[in-house]
Motif scaffolding. Structure first.
Motif, short mmCIF file in Angstrom:
data_model
loop_
_atom_site.label_atom_id
_atom_site.label_comp_id
_atom_site.label_asym_id
_atom_site.label_seq_id
_atom_site.Cartn_x
_atom_site.Cartn_y
_atom_site.Cartn_z
N LEU A 180 9.07 3.31 16.24
CA LEU A 180 8.09 2.30 16.67
C LEU A 180 7.83 2.32 18.17
CD1 LEU A 180 6.45 0.01 15.37
CD2 LEU A 180 8.19 -1.55 16.17
N LYS A 181 8.91 2.49 18.93
CA LYS A 181 8.76 2.43 20.39
C LYS A 181 7.84 3.56 20.86
CE LYS A 181 9.92 1.26 24.65
NZ LYS A 181 8.62 1.02 25.26
N ARG A 182 8.07 4.76 20.29
CA ARG A 182 7.24 5.90 20.72
C ARG A 182 5.77 5.66 20.35
NH1 ARG A 182 5.93 10.98 21.79
NH2 ARG A 182 4.88 12.16 20.18
N LEU A 183 5.58 5.14 19.14
CA LEU A 183 4.20 4.86 18.70
C LEU A 183 3.54 3.83 19.63
CD1 LEU A 183 2.17 5.49 16.46
CD2 LEU A 183 3.05 3.54 15.20
N PRO A 200 0.83 -1.20 0.00
CA PRO A 200 0.00 0.00 0.00
C PRO A 200 0.87 1.26 0.00
CG PRO A 200 -0.48 -1.44 1.86
CD PRO A 200 0.68 -2.02 1.16
N ASP A 201 0.32 2.29 -0.55
CA ASP A 201 1.04 3.55 -0.65
C ASP A 201 1.30 4.10 0.75
OD1 ASP A 201 2.00 5.95 -1.27
OD2 ASP A 201 0.20 6.71 -2.30
N ALA A 202 2.57 4.40 1.04
CA ALA A 202 2.92 4.86 2.39
C ALA A 202 2.12 6.09 2.80
CB ALA A 202 4.40 5.17 2.46
N ASP A 203 1.84 6.96 1.83
CA ASP A 203 1.13 8.20 2.18
C ASP A 203 -0.29 7.93 2.63
OD1 ASP A 203 3.28 9.66 1.67
OD2 ASP A 203 2.74 10.14 -0.41
N LYS A 204 -0.78 6.72 2.30
CA LYS A 204 -2.15 6.41 2.68
C LYS A 204 -2.28 6.33 4.21
CE LYS A 204 -5.53 2.90 2.00
NZ LYS A 204 -5.70 1.50 1.81
N TYR A 205 -1.20 5.97 4.86
CA TYR A 205 -1.28 5.76 6.30
C TYR A 205 -0.64 6.91 7.06
CZ TYR A 205 -2.60 1.08 4.92
OH TYR A 205 -3.24 0.01 4.37
N ARG A 206 -1.43 7.52 7.91
CA ARG A 206 -0.94 8.62 8.72
C ARG A 206 0.22 8.18 9.61
NH1 ARG A 206 1.42 11.42 10.87
NH2 ARG A 206 1.08 13.10 12.35
N ASP A 232 0.23 4.48 21.86
CA ASP A 232 -0.95 3.63 21.64
C ASP A 232 -1.32 2.86 22.88
OD1 ASP A 232 -1.06 4.51 19.09
OD2 ASP A 232 -0.19 2.73 18.17
N LEU A 233 -0.29 2.36 23.58
CA LEU A 233 -0.60 1.55 24.76
C LEU A 233 -1.23 2.40 25.86
CD1 LEU A 233 2.36 -0.99 24.90
CD2 LEU A 233 -0.01 -1.43 24.30
N SER A 234 -0.80 3.69 25.96
CA SER A 234 -1.44 4.49 27.02
C SER A 234 -2.89 4.80 26.63
CB SER A 234 -0.65 5.74 27.38
OG SER A 234 -0.46 6.50 26.23
N ALA A 235 -3.16 4.99 25.33
CA ALA A 235 -4.56 5.19 24.92
C ALA A 235 -5.36 3.90 25.17
CB ALA A 235 -4.62 5.58 23.45
N LEU A 236 -4.72 2.75 24.89
CA LEU A 236 -5.43 1.48 25.05
C LEU A 236 -5.71 1.12 26.50
CD1 LEU A 236 -3.76 -0.63 22.27
CD2 LEU A 236 -6.19 -0.20 22.52
N GLY A 282 5.76 11.57 13.55
CA GLY A 282 5.45 12.90 14.08
C GLY A 282 4.06 13.02 14.68
N TYR A 283 3.59 11.98 15.38
CA TYR A 283 2.25 12.02 15.95
C TYR A 283 2.32 12.53 17.38
CZ TYR A 283 4.32 7.65 14.56
OH TYR A 283 5.21 6.72 14.10
N SER A 284 1.23 13.14 17.85
CA SER A 284 1.20 13.59 19.25
C SER A 284 0.27 12.67 20.02
CB SER A 284 0.68 15.02 19.33
OG SER A 284 -0.69 15.02 18.97
N GLN A 285 0.39 12.73 21.36
CA GLN A 285 -0.47 11.88 22.21
C GLN A 285 -1.94 12.18 21.93
OE1 GLN A 285 0.37 9.52 25.24
NE2 GLN A 285 -1.58 9.03 24.29
N LEU A 286 -2.24 13.50 21.80
CA LEU A 286 -3.63 13.89 21.59
C LEU A 286 -4.17 13.31 20.29
CD1 LEU A 286 -5.96 15.61 22.70
CD2 LEU A 286 -5.17 17.44 21.22
N GLU A 287 -3.34 13.44 19.23
CA GLU A 287 -3.77 12.97 17.92
C GLU A 287 -4.03 11.46 17.94
OE1 GLU A 287 -2.12 12.96 13.32
OE2 GLU A 287 -0.91 13.86 14.91
N ARG A 288 -3.09 10.71 18.56
CA ARG A 288 -3.26 9.26 18.61
C ARG A 288 -4.48 8.88 19.46
NH1 ARG A 288 -1.73 6.11 14.80
NH2 ARG A 288 -1.65 4.26 16.10
N SER A 289 -4.63 9.58 20.61
CA SER A 289 -5.77 9.24 21.48
C SER A 289 -7.07 9.48 20.75
CB SER A 289 -5.75 10.08 22.76
OG SER A 289 -4.59 9.79 23.46
N LEU A 290 -7.14 10.60 20.02
CA LEU A 290 -8.37 10.89 19.28
C LEU A 290 -8.65 9.82 18.24
CD1 LEU A 290 -8.30 14.76 18.70
CD2 LEU A 290 -9.97 13.42 20.01
N ALA A 291 -7.56 9.43 17.53
CA ALA A 291 -7.73 8.42 16.48
C ALA A 291 -8.24 7.11 17.10
CB ALA A 291 -6.41 8.19 15.76
#
Ligand SMILES: Nc1ncnc2c1ncn2[C@@H]1O[C@H](COP(=O)(O)OP(=O)(O)OP(=O)(O)O)[C@@H](O)[C@H]1O
Length: 682
Positions: A269-272, A108-114, A276-280, A119-128
């Motif tokens: 990966l580790k940061r992601l 799949p096209d890399a650009d397809k996936y945010r 994600d784990l704190s949102a989960l 460069g993601y923030s905690q807020l952005e990931r939590s919202l997603a």
């Protein structure tokens, strides 16, 4: 791109349709249409224009219809669902590894996936995460509401909606990225936690994600190993051998001439994972506290912790290196198993370098045939190597998809990917053997006790229903001869019992079950006559005997002279009672502690009657529903008041009147549901 062969066949496609819960499966190949009807295991129907190339090919497609095997066996097969139809588009069944690489579906096209852009923030990931989770909850709510079914509720419609929810989950998991792809794969083995329809969809989850650039690979290796790439390696292939959600694998050569592969972890990966784990964790806490999901007695925070532990271990390549070394040592005397050597001086927590051991994937039947390898022996060896891992070593490969095992000359098995390994310590192995004895004796009470000992039962207040479910399972499972059972089917039955009950199969056992059921599918492809039970029986018996010998030796120590028959009987009784006797001190201790807690007032006695529970719940719902009626009444009063005070202004009056009407209708609907079906709902 050359088209090599086409695997089709009415039965296979029909099985696929049945497996997916569809009336028809529909495949397109080179403009030709293939269509077949399905039922759960086999199907009948019309078949048009099927270019089946050989009988073997047709048989292969049957196996593809087996749960889980499909995705693993044919990477190019990408089922799509559109308006209740399963459409499978594929170019070819791959014949060997090189052709497979050439024919792999474009990533799949890399650009397809945010998430791939970083460069993601905690807020952005939590919202997603929460927006996806909220949608899933909403859809799930609708599935549980019978009145939302247009044209009336039926079990088939509910199952179809659950499958659609599974498709939604699968798509969103890919959008959410690596943490969720891995979680999805973990949950694809957990029919004790999620409905079967969702688990089946998760099994289709493809781990293929966009590869990242070689420039980043080079940078990462140099940062980690603290030397320029050309000093470290004579050559590194810029085209990855494989790109998965967590990392990608490149072929390389050391300056010593050794051929190796380098597995490089996805940047960031580790940061992601941490985000994600704190949102989960919040999601897990929400589920735990919710009346609907937590009320089923599932330990959601426990499930979260189990998954987080597995994921964190998998992204630590030091852990993978240690696992590979241990695995290699355990198999050192088995000439027909080969584990690649780890080059620890070229490995860190994010880069691992392993000896290059290329082989033919065990699922690549055509290539195995061309190489003239003995498929029957391969089937036997895969089963035997797994039995050795589980029953002898107590240390086993838990990520057992067929992509992780290949075969070399002399039918030697090569294992890859040691990120996820399961351990069974001595006590667990003993408890498992005791469990086997209890199963043979159909002793449900003992099975339940052992499940508690193994940590498979949590928060149990009322063991009665579980014991009865286990008894039912035992009565049915042992009514068939063992050699006719498949581990996959036994696992399915177990999961069926576990769902909606306050126990969960510990992750380790679900891995064992998954490993066996996936391998069973592959072994059947390799050798249709293959009987797993035949290979397993000697291993089981050996353990069984060892346990019996242990118990007899304990009891014979107590033997004296006297009447032989009496002594034999006494000894037999002792052997039987020994485990209980040995646990007496623990029991006394436990009683002591319990009495102490009672004195301290730390224990609440829970007495439950399901009948009164149900009536109470209906009563509460009636009271709650009446509150809706009061509010509707107040609103209609308000509307008449407004009408009088505003001198007949209809617009001002309409709002409370409409609200009163809607609430009134809702009250009627609820009342109807509560009164019509109070027992079934509870
Ligand atoms: N030592 C090796 N020799 C030859 N090929 C290898 C070796 N290690 C890995 N590979 C190839 O690379 C593929 C991916 O490797 P591996 O499974 O270790 O990566 P991964 O990132 O953990 O993937 P996944 O999580 O999807 O299992 C393997 O399926 C195999 O084809």
């Amino acid at each position: 791109m050359s088209v090599l062969a086409f695997v089709g066949g009415q039965a296979g496609l029909a099985g696929l349709a049945g497996h997916a819960g569809l009336r028809w499966a529909h495949a397109e190949f080179g403009g030709e249409q293939v269509r077949a009807g399905g039922s759960r295991r086999q199907g009948t129907g019309v078949l048009r224009g099927v270019p089946v190339t050989s009988v073997r090919a047709a048989r292969l497609s049957m196996v593809l219809a087996e749960r889980n095997a499909e995705q693993a066996l044919v990477p190019a097969l990408a089922p799509r669902r559109k308006k209740g139809r399963l459409s499978i588009e594929f170019d070819a069944i791959l014949q060997d590894a090189d052709e497979a690489a050439a024919l792999k579906p474009p990533l799949p096209d890399a650009d397809k996936y945010r998430w791939a852009r970083g460069g993601y923030s905690q807020l952005e990931r939590s919202l997603a995460v929460w927006s996806v989770f909220g949608t899933i909850l909403f859809k799930n709510q609708l599935i549980g509401r019978k009145w939302t079914y247009i044209g009336g509720y039926s079990d088939e419609k509910k199952s179809k909606r659950l499958t659609d929810l599974g498709v939604y989950c699968r798509e969103q998991i890919l959008n959410l990225g690596p943490t969720f792809i891995k979680l999805g794969q973990l949950f694809s083995a957990r029919a004790d936690i999620l409905p079967r329809e969702i688990v089946d969809e998760l099994a289709f989850l493809q781990d293929k994600v966009p590869a990242y650039s070689f420039a980043r690979v080079k940078q990462l290796i140099e940062d980690e190993l603290e030397e320029p790439l050309h000093i470290l390696f004579e050559y590194v292939d810029p085209v990855p051998l494989a790109a998965a959600s967590l990392g990608q694998v490149h072929r390389a050569r050391l300056h010593t001439g050794d051929e190796v592969v380098i597995k490089v972890q996805r940047p960031g990966l580790k940061r992601l994972f941490d985000l994600d784990l704190s949102a989960l964790l919040l999601v897990a806490k929400y589920l735990q506290n919710s009346r609907k999901f937590g009320g089923q007695g599932k330990d959601w925070v426990g499930i979260y912790e189990e998954c987080a532990k597995i994921l964190n271990e998998e992204i630590d390549y030091y852990n993978e290196a240690a696992n590979a070394d241990r695995f290699r040592e355990l198999f050192k005397d088995t000439k027909w198993v080969r584990i690649p050597r780890v080059y620890s001086e070229y490995s860190t927590s994010r880069v691992i370098t392993l000896q290059y051991v290329p082989g033919i994937k065990i699922s690549d039947i055509a290539a195995l045939d061309r190489a003239g390898l003995d498929k029957r022996l391969i089937a036997r060896r895969t089963a035997e190597s797994y039995l050795m891992q589980i029953l002898q070593f107590g240390f086993f490969h838990a990520d057992s998809h067929p992509g992780n095992i290949s075969v070399g000359p002399g039918e030697v098995l090569y294992y890859y990917d040691f990120g996820m390994m399961g351990s069974l310590n001595g006590n667990v192995k003993e408890a498992l053997v005791d469990m086997l004895i209890a199963i043979v004796d159909k002793d449900a009470q003992r099975v339940v006790d052992l499940m508690i000992q193994l940590g498979a039962l949590t928060n149990v207040t009322d063991r009665g229903p579980i014991r009865r479910a286990v008894q039912y399972f035992l009565d049915n499972i042992t009514s068939k001869p063992l050699r006719e059972q498949t581990v996959g089917a036994i696992g399915d039955d177990l999961y069926e019992i576990a769902r909606d009950k306050p126990f969960r199969i510990p992750a380790t056992f679900s891995f064992v079950l998954r490993a066996f059921s996936i391998l069973e599918g592959v072994q059947k492809t390799l050798d249709p006559e293959f009987k797993f039970a035949e290979v397993a029986t000697p291993y089981g018996l050996e353990l069984f005997d060892a346990r019996k010998r242990f118990l007899s030796s304990m009891s014979s120590a107590a033997d004296g002279g006297g009447a032989r028959g009496l002594i034999r009987r006494f000894r037999n009784e002792t052997v039987r009672a020994l485990p209980q006797v040995l646990s007496v001190p623990t029991r006394i201790d436990r009683i002591d502690r319990t009495l102490e807690k009672l004195e301290l007032g730390d224990i609440k006695l829970n007495s439950r009657s399901s009948e009164t529970d149900r009536l109470l719940r209906t009563q509460t719902e009636l009271v709650q529903n009446n509150n809706v009626l009061y509010v509707a009444g107040v609103l209609s009063l308000l509307s008449t008041q407004t009408y009088t005070l505003s001198n007949g202004d209809v617009t001002m009056t309409a709002i409370p009147a409409a609200a009163a009407l809607i609430l009134g209708m809702y009250w009627l609907k609820r009342l109807d549901t509560i009164q019509r079906d109070p027992f079934k709902r509870s």
